[in-house]
Motif scaffolding. Structure first.
Motif, PDB file in Angstrom:
ATOM      1  N   MET A  74      -9.895  -4.425  -8.408  1.00  0.00           N
ATOM      2  CA  MET A  74     -10.237  -5.854  -8.438  1.00  0.00           C
ATOM      3  C   MET A  74      -9.398  -6.659  -7.450  1.00  0.00           C
ATOM      4  O   MET A  74      -9.811  -7.741  -7.020  1.00  0.00           O
ATOM      5  N   SER A  75      -8.236  -6.141  -7.080  1.00  0.00           N
ATOM      6  CA  SER A  75      -7.362  -6.860  -6.145  1.00  0.00           C
ATOM      7  C   SER A  75      -7.760  -6.642  -4.696  1.00  0.00           C
ATOM      8  O   SER A  75      -7.407  -7.441  -3.827  1.00  0.00           O
ATOM      9  N   ILE A  76      -8.494  -5.574  -4.441  1.00  0.00           N
ATOM     10  CA  ILE A  76      -8.811  -5.197  -3.054  1.00  0.00           C
ATOM     11  C   ILE A  76      -9.591  -6.274  -2.295  1.00  0.00           C
ATOM     12  O   ILE A  76      -9.206  -6.644  -1.177  1.00  0.00           O
TER      13      ILE A  76
ATOM     14  N   ILE B 127       0.061  -4.647  -0.378  1.00  0.00           N
ATOM     15  CA  ILE B 127       0.324  -5.639  -1.431  1.00  0.00           C
ATOM     16  C   ILE B 127       0.261  -4.994  -2.823  1.00  0.00           C
ATOM     17  O   ILE B 127       1.288  -4.822  -3.478  1.00  0.00           O
ATOM     18  N   SER B 128      -0.932  -4.635  -3.287  1.00  0.00           N
ATOM     19  CA  SER B 128      -1.074  -4.139  -4.653  1.00  0.00           C
ATOM     20  C   SER B 128      -0.424  -2.768  -4.850  1.00  0.00           C
ATOM     21  O   SER B 128       0.315  -2.549  -5.813  1.00  0.00           O
ATOM     22  N   VAL B 129      -0.700  -1.830  -3.939  1.00  0.00           N
ATOM     23  CA  VAL B 129      -0.104  -0.498  -4.066  1.00  0.00           C
ATOM     24  C   VAL B 129       1.411  -0.588  -3.900  1.00  0.00           C
ATOM     25  O   VAL B 129       2.175   0.104  -4.593  1.00  0.00           O
ATOM     26  N   TYR B 130       1.859  -1.428  -2.990  1.00  0.00           N
ATOM     27  CA  TYR B 130       3.302  -1.637  -2.802  1.00  0.00           C
ATOM     28  C   TYR B 130       3.936  -2.203  -4.070  1.00  0.00           C
ATOM     29  O   TYR B 130       5.040  -1.788  -4.459  1.00  0.00           O
ATOM     30  N   ALA B 131       3.261  -3.133  -4.731  1.00  0.00           N
ATOM     31  CA  ALA B 131       3.786  -3.694  -5.978  1.00  0.00           C
ATOM     32  C   ALA B 131       3.911  -2.617  -7.047  1.00  0.00           C
ATOM     33  O   ALA B 131       4.918  -2.560  -7.780  1.00  0.00           O
ATOM     34  N   ALA B 132       2.903  -1.743  -7.157  1.00  0.00           N
ATOM     35  CA  ALA B 132       2.960  -0.659  -8.139  1.00  0.00           C
ATOM     36  C   ALA B 132       4.090   0.316  -7.812  1.00  0.00           C
ATOM     37  O   ALA B 132       4.845   0.726  -8.700  1.00  0.00           O
TER      38      ALA B 132
END
Length: 237
Positions: free
Chosen positions: A30-32, A56-61
């Motif tokens: 959903m963030s992509i 962004i999202s993968v880096y945050a995880a």
């Protein structure tokens, strides 16, 4: 340290094992779109903009996982990992908000926005390389709690009635611990949990427990105005 086995119902086990990865994947998917749109607004081509979700999202995880591991293992980069995890989460939230605000015409792009989004990839690279710089030997050493008694009661052993002990490695007698302390003192080394653990071939936590027990016994002997029969040595820690 004791463990308790809990029999969870099948649906609870299913949620525990499968629910978390499903939620994580759904949230990342959903963030992509928002992150790709934000990258396009900042000036990247559509093909290159598809990599922004990784930044962004993968880096945050990844930062959240690395921060947790660094805290548990007491790694040198734990503070940087915690700060990076917080910054990554703020970045992921801001990217979604800004992208949808632009999409719905509540705001428009600006030079400041383009500059901030353009700085994301190099900042992510710099922080990931910094967290990867932790010494490998530090990351692989884990201290475990060994279930064992503090001391084997020599008097009970002589009577043929040894004290019941918990499952695990056999505990050392007070004489064995005192002998190890004497070897350290004869070698001119300081009696610390780490040094004693090496001599006893035990974990530092176990050696620390032995030292605490001996110190308590010495204090009791001093209060009673007597010394132990086997000549307990004073500790210098």
């Amino acid at each position: 340290m004791s463990t308790v086995s809990i029999d969870l119902p099948w649906y609870a086990k299913l949620v525990f094992k499968a629910g978390r990865p499903v939620v994580l994947v759904a949230a990342l998917l959903m963030s992509i779109p928002g992150e790709i749109h934000l990258a396009i607004v900042a000036g990247w081509s559509p093909d290159v903009a598809k990599l922004m979700p990784v930044c962004i999202s993968v880096y945050a995880a990844c930062s959240a996982v690395i921060a947790d591991v660094a805290k548990r293992r007491n790694l040198p980069t734990r503070k940087s990992a915690l700060v990076g995890a917080g910054a990554a989460l703020i970045l992921a939230l801001s990217a979604q908000d800004v992208s949808h605000l632009i999409e719905q015409d509540y705001m428009h792009s600006s030079a400041v926005l383009v500059a901030i989004v353009s700085a994301v990839p190099p900042l992510v690279v710099a922080h990931m390389l910094h967290m990867a710089a932790a010494p490998a030997v530090t990351a692989s050493v884990v201290e475990v709690d060994e279930p064992e008694d503090e001391f084997e009661d020599e008097e009970d052993v002589a009577k043929g009635t040894p004290r019941k002990r918990r499952p695990g490695r056999p505990g050392l007698s007070e004489t064995e611990v005192q002998a190890a302390i004497e070897r350290l003192q004869d070698a001119g080394e300081k009696v610390t949990p780490e040094n004693l653990a090496k001599v006893l071939n035990r974990a530092p936590r176990t050696a620390r427990r032995y030292l605490s027990t001996i110190e308590r016994q010495e204090k009791k002997a001093e209060k009673a105005g007597q010394r132990s029969a086997d000549g307990m040595l004073p500790l210098t820690i």
